[in-house]
Design a protein around this motif. Sequence first.
Motif, short mmCIF file in Angstrom:
data_model
loop_
_atom_site.label_atom_id
_atom_site.label_comp_id
_atom_site.label_asym_id
_atom_site.label_seq_id
_atom_site.Cartn_x
_atom_site.Cartn_y
_atom_site.Cartn_z
N GLY A 1 0.80 -1.21 0.00
CA GLY A 1 0.00 0.00 0.00
C GLY A 1 0.84 1.26 0.00
O GLY A 1 0.45 2.25 0.63
N LEU A 2 1.98 1.24 -0.70
CA LEU A 2 2.90 2.37 -0.71
C LEU A 2 3.17 2.81 -2.13
O LEU A 2 3.10 2.00 -3.08
N LYS B 1 10.77 3.43 4.11
CA LYS B 1 11.02 2.04 3.72
C LYS B 1 12.49 1.86 3.36
O LYS B 1 12.99 2.53 2.45
N HIS C 1 -3.60 -0.16 8.86
CA HIS C 1 -2.61 -0.09 9.93
C HIS C 1 -3.17 0.49 11.22
O HIS C 1 -2.40 0.75 12.15
N MET D 1 6.42 3.09 10.08
CA MET D 1 5.15 3.76 9.80
C MET D 1 5.03 5.01 10.68
O MET D 1 5.23 4.94 11.90
N THR E 1 -3.33 3.08 1.39
CA THR E 1 -4.37 2.12 1.77
C THR E 1 -5.34 2.67 2.80
O THR E 1 -6.36 2.03 3.08
N CYS F 1 5.46 6.63 5.27
CA CYS F 1 6.29 5.50 5.65
C CYS F 1 7.71 5.70 5.17
O CYS F 1 7.95 6.26 4.10
N GLU G 1 -0.89 9.55 6.71
CA GLU G 1 0.10 8.53 7.03
C GLU G 1 1.18 8.49 5.95
O GLU G 1 0.90 8.66 4.76
N THR H 1 4.32 7.43 0.43
CA THR H 1 2.97 7.79 0.88
C THR H 1 2.15 6.52 1.04
O THR H 1 2.17 5.65 0.16
N VAL H 2 1.43 6.42 2.13
CA VAL H 2 0.56 5.26 2.38
C VAL H 2 -0.80 5.54 1.72
O VAL H 2 -1.45 6.54 2.03
N ARG I 1 -6.29 4.55 6.71
CA ARG I 1 -5.96 4.35 8.11
C ARG I 1 -6.46 3.04 8.68
O ARG I 1 -6.02 2.61 9.75
N CYS J 1 2.74 8.93 11.18
CA CYS J 1 1.45 9.57 10.95
C CYS J 1 1.50 11.00 11.48
O CYS J 1 1.95 11.24 12.61
#
Length: 591
Positions: free
Chosen positions: A214-215, A362, A351, A375, A346, A360, A358, A343-344, A348, A377
């Motif tokens: 989801g990134l 990586k 997770h 992760m 998917t 991330c 949110e 950027t997430v 909230r 936020c």
Amino acid sequence: MAVAGCPDYFLHHPNYQQDNVERAANHRQADLIGPSFQQSTNRNSPSHQEDDVDLEALVNDMNSSFESLYTSVQTESTPLLLNGQPHRPASCHTHAQATSPHQRLQRSQPMHILAVRLQEEEQQYRTSSLPAIPNPFPELCSPASSPTLSSGSLPQCQPSGKYIIKIFSEDGMGKIVEIPADMTARDLCQFLVYKNHCVDDNSWALVEHHPALGLERCLEDHELVVQVQTSMTSESKFLFRKNYAKYEFFKNPLTFFPEQMVAWCQEANGTIPPSQLLQNFLNSSSCPEIQGYLYVKEMGRKSWKKLYVFLRRSGLYFSTKGTSKEPRHLQLLADLDDSNVFTVITGRKLHNAPTDFEFCIKPNKVRNEVKELRMLCAEDEQSRTCWMTAFRLFKYGILLYQNYKIPQQRKTLISHFSAPVRSVSENSLVAMDFSGRIGRVIDNPVEAQSAAMEEGHAWRKRSQRMNILGSPSPLHPSSLSGVIHRTQLWFHGRISREESHKMIHQQGRVDGMFLLRDSQSNPKAFVLTLCHHQKIKHFQILPCEEDGQMFLSLDDGATKFTDLIQLVEFYTLNKGVLPCKLKHPCTTVAL
């Protein structure tokens, strides 16, 4: 190794080993070669008059020399092969009995020498089983007298350096392209723009998308596409889309970096000029710092903690004691060198994030391991944009500014050579009034503007009168005004409010981003979706009637337009009732 002139009856003993051959080579030549053998070899010297060699005598001399050697060895020897039959001299046993055990010499056992021809030995070291190729240029090879080209001497086939990349568009359609290993993300975007006949406004980007995690993130222009692909899984893919916010922070840095989040601005106790703020980020010798509260997800757990976090060039840290910056209270959260910020997408729920903003960090080595992701936020969209933009600046520094300036320099160079030169007559154009018997120049700008509007209304009345007199053809402008907007890139048909939010968010969320769509509540109306100060607003475009003709209006009939194209052109030049002008159309392309 093989001995030259060795007869064929020294053939392939079953106990033969290569290491034994290496140890057997430690004997001195004087012990292995008898006097009779030396005499026979002296016959082949250049001073000898005979050209022919007696092979039978040479073989007999070799046998006698080996037999004399074996009689001097006290250990047990392996039987010789004479004419294909085992043979053991009688003197070996008698000589061994006469010698005491203390006088025995420790020697390596004599081994039979394989009659391997030199040509066969060369084949042993060949890298493949290709047949020998006649060498047409022996003087160019090493050795110079080599009559053949072995497979090891052939030049290695260099790789073509081409890689297969699959690019996807917003509608899910993919396109396979073949690129070299050194192609950057900017070069690939320019190639796709050229192939798909897109408008080259330097806002297209290549997006690294990981659906399993989801990134997604936008590749920097200088990154190598093939190198990025090596860290992606089979489910990951590249997307080709617009990204207006890629370098927007160079134009409006104060919008992206609030003063309360930049530690340097707080220490200065005053307003920092935008140019000085950017220089502080780009200068590697300076030490800027982004600080603020973030929700941090614990590794391997579902719980979140609110921590005071500091982002520096050396990494992302959090304080174990309130907002303290002392080194003993700081712990490292993530490194910048071997990581990228994503950027997430998917939401909230996946997770269990406390807010919708949110993002991330990586590591490059991580593929599908969610536990290895850091992760984070933020409280709002502006804070998340600030953290992610500062991460890019700390990681790449002056490279981002160079990526930002290259398209502008190229655009300036092209416009310098291709811009048409206006003539003197075009520069001296003025408004004219031909309503009377003699034309006159309109000096008053207000009068000139009213004359232009009056002329426009007269054109509408003429077109309406022509429609009444005769039925318009399908190609008539009045019949096309209701559908011609569907061919424009900024019109997206019947999409929902959530889908319009998603499209604007994916393409940058900068001031002036817009799109038009059909209204879901009123089938005869349209909706203008506009982004301003990172907030998305919706304005309904309603039809209105005047003098029997239908118009479109955004402000309850104060400003009327015949079609949506005219409306977009007007608000591109004029702010009107909108919070800002229309600048960046939200578009999609089909590959």
